[in-house]
Design a protein around this motif. Structure first.
Motif, short mmCIF file in Angstrom:
data_model
loop_
_atom_site.label_atom_id
_atom_site.label_comp_id
_atom_site.label_asym_id
_atom_site.label_seq_id
_atom_site.Cartn_x
_atom_site.Cartn_y
_atom_site.Cartn_z
N UNK A 22 0.82 -1.29 0.11
CA UNK A 22 -0.14 0.02 -0.09
C UNK A 22 0.93 1.12 -0.02
N UNK A 23 1.82 1.38 0.88
CA UNK A 23 2.56 2.51 1.20
C UNK A 23 3.46 2.79 -0.13
N UNK A 24 4.03 1.60 -0.67
CA UNK A 24 4.93 1.78 -1.95
C UNK A 24 4.21 2.14 -3.17
N UNK A 31 3.88 13.03 2.37
CA UNK A 31 4.11 12.53 3.81
C UNK A 31 3.10 11.21 3.47
N UNK A 32 3.76 10.16 4.41
CA UNK A 32 2.96 9.15 4.42
C UNK A 32 2.56 8.77 6.11
N UNK A 33 1.19 8.81 6.57
CA UNK A 33 0.95 8.75 8.02
C UNK A 33 0.19 7.39 8.10
N UNK A 34 0.65 6.39 8.98
CA UNK A 34 -0.26 5.38 9.48
C UNK A 34 -0.66 5.80 10.84
N UNK A 35 -2.17 5.44 11.07
CA UNK A 35 -2.61 5.62 12.37
C UNK A 35 -3.09 4.22 12.80
N UNK A 36 -2.15 3.64 13.86
CA UNK A 36 -2.32 2.36 14.08
C UNK A 36 -3.07 2.28 15.56
N UNK A 50 9.10 1.82 5.69
CA UNK A 50 8.80 2.07 4.22
C UNK A 50 8.41 3.74 3.94
N UNK A 51 8.93 4.50 5.21
CA UNK A 51 8.72 5.69 5.20
C UNK A 51 7.61 6.62 5.76
N UNK A 52 6.73 5.83 6.45
CA UNK A 52 5.60 6.25 7.18
C UNK A 52 5.83 6.88 8.53
N UNK A 53 5.28 7.81 8.94
CA UNK A 53 5.15 8.17 10.41
C UNK A 53 3.91 7.47 10.92
N UNK A 54 4.19 7.03 12.00
CA UNK A 54 3.10 6.16 12.88
C UNK A 54 2.75 6.98 14.15
N UNK A 55 1.37 6.98 14.07
CA UNK A 55 0.67 7.38 15.21
C UNK A 55 -0.20 6.63 15.87
N UNK A 56 -0.17 6.32 17.19
CA UNK A 56 -0.94 5.32 17.87
C UNK A 56 -2.21 6.13 18.39
N UNK A 57 -3.37 5.51 18.15
CA UNK A 57 -4.93 5.83 18.47
C UNK A 57 -5.74 4.74 18.83
N UNK A 58 -6.13 4.51 19.89
CA UNK A 58 -6.90 3.33 20.29
C UNK A 58 -8.21 3.47 19.34
N UNK A 59 -8.72 2.35 19.04
CA UNK A 59 -9.70 2.39 18.24
C UNK A 59 -11.16 3.15 18.51
N UNK A 60 -11.38 3.96 17.44
CA UNK A 60 -12.62 4.87 17.92
C UNK A 60 -13.84 4.62 17.18
N UNK A 61 -13.85 3.54 15.91
CA UNK A 61 -14.60 3.52 14.98
C UNK A 61 -14.11 3.80 13.66
N UNK A 62 -14.67 3.35 12.59
CA UNK A 62 -14.08 3.76 11.26
C UNK A 62 -14.16 5.30 11.14
N UNK A 85 -5.60 -2.01 0.15
CA UNK A 85 -5.65 -1.30 -1.14
C UNK A 85 -4.37 -0.76 -1.73
N UNK A 86 -4.04 -0.44 -3.12
CA UNK A 86 -2.99 0.13 -3.64
C UNK A 86 -3.14 0.66 -4.98
N UNK A 87 -2.64 1.61 -5.34
CA UNK A 87 -2.65 2.07 -6.64
C UNK A 87 -2.03 1.38 -7.72
N UNK A 88 -3.01 1.41 -8.82
CA UNK A 88 -1.94 0.74 -9.93
C UNK A 88 -1.01 1.92 -10.53
#
Length: 271
Positions: A22-24, A31-36, A50-62, A85-88
């Motif tokens: 996905x990231x690649x 910027x690439x941001x992953x909210x885990x 793979x170059x992402x900044x990772x932020x933690x957040x307890x699950x809130x719902x989608x 998901x990923x781009x073609x």
């Protein structure tokens, strides 16, 4: 590769097998941001590699989780993808050509087309799986995700340009993963219904299953994809029926809400 001033946003939990692809697929995002929400596998380490900044957040719902992610971005424009998901290459090229003008405009969002990979290969005819239109590129001050636990949508006003090349959704590697997702999504949807005090109309149940199956298998052309089309229609109809049965149980047996939540947590399905 030159970058464009937008943030790629991905929300994750235990997506180690998918997050790199996905990231690649979006190397031109500034910027690439992953909210885990608490991965116990290698998702976070792989994302950072793979170059992402990772932020933690307890699950809130989608919906709320996506809205939280928007507050963490360094850029007002965002491209939202799920880990599966990923781009073609074709869409990556189109985005690089068209995004500069879009980001200079007063548009709120843009529409991307999603193609589904199901049971290991692309669907060819089933309508929701071939070019499904989804608002996935947007300006955070002009659009916002609906505040629901599941089946969220991007809310905005005004015209929205459409990109033509697709991105891909490698959906549910097996039916096992699909059924586990049905359990989780049903639970989240039922919680939203509880918040609204929706009545449980069990008399609708036989009709819900039949009509849902016919809609997907016939009207949405699932039958043209052979047995895979049959399976996807049957699974969708089962989901439509099961979440209503589960909601009825939540209302007549409130204690089941907590026991089910505990069971999902033990199984690692609490998202």
């Amino acid at each position: 590769m030159p970058t464009l001033p937008f943030t790629l946003v991905v929300i994750t939990r235990n997506e180690a097998q998918k997050i790199a692809r996905c990231l690649e697929s979006v190397p031109f995002a500034a910027e690439k941001l992953v909210v885990d929400s608490g991965s116990t596998d290698d998702t976070v380490a792989i994302a950072r590699a793979h170059g992402a900044r990772v932020v933690h957040q307890d699950w809130l719902g989608f919906g709320p989780q996506r809205n939280f992610a928007a507050t963490q971005c360094s850029h007002p424009w965002m491209l939202v993808l799920d880990a599966d998901e990923y781009l073609t290459p074709e869409l990556a090229d189109e985005l690089q050509r068209r995004l500069p003008a879009l980001m200079e405009s007063d548009a709120a969002a843009a529409i991307l087309r999603r193609h589904l990979i199901y049971m290991g290969r692309p669907m060819s005819w089933y309508r929701p799986a071939v070019g499904e239109k989804m608002a996935r590129f947007y300006h955070r001050e002009r659009a916002r995700w609906s505040d629901v636990r599941v089946h969220e949508s991007l809310q905005f006003k005004g015209a929205s340009p459409t990109f033509h090349a697709p991105f891909l959704h490698d959906n549910n590697p097996s039916l096992v993963e699909k059924q586990l997702k049905v359990l989780l999504y049903s639970e989240l949807k039922c919680r939203d219904w509880l918040d609204k005090d929706k009545s449980a109309r069990m008399w609708q149940l036989p009709f819900v299953f039949a009509l849902s199956f016919l809609k997907d298998y016939v009207l949405r052309l699932g039958f043209l994809d052979g047995w895979r089309g049959y399976v996807i229609a049957q699974t969708a109809a089962s989901y439509a029926a099961y979440k209503r049965m589960r909601y009825y149980e939540m209302r007549v047996n409130p204690a089941s809400r907590e026991t089910a939540a505990a069971a999902l947590t033990r199984s690692g399905l609490d998202h």
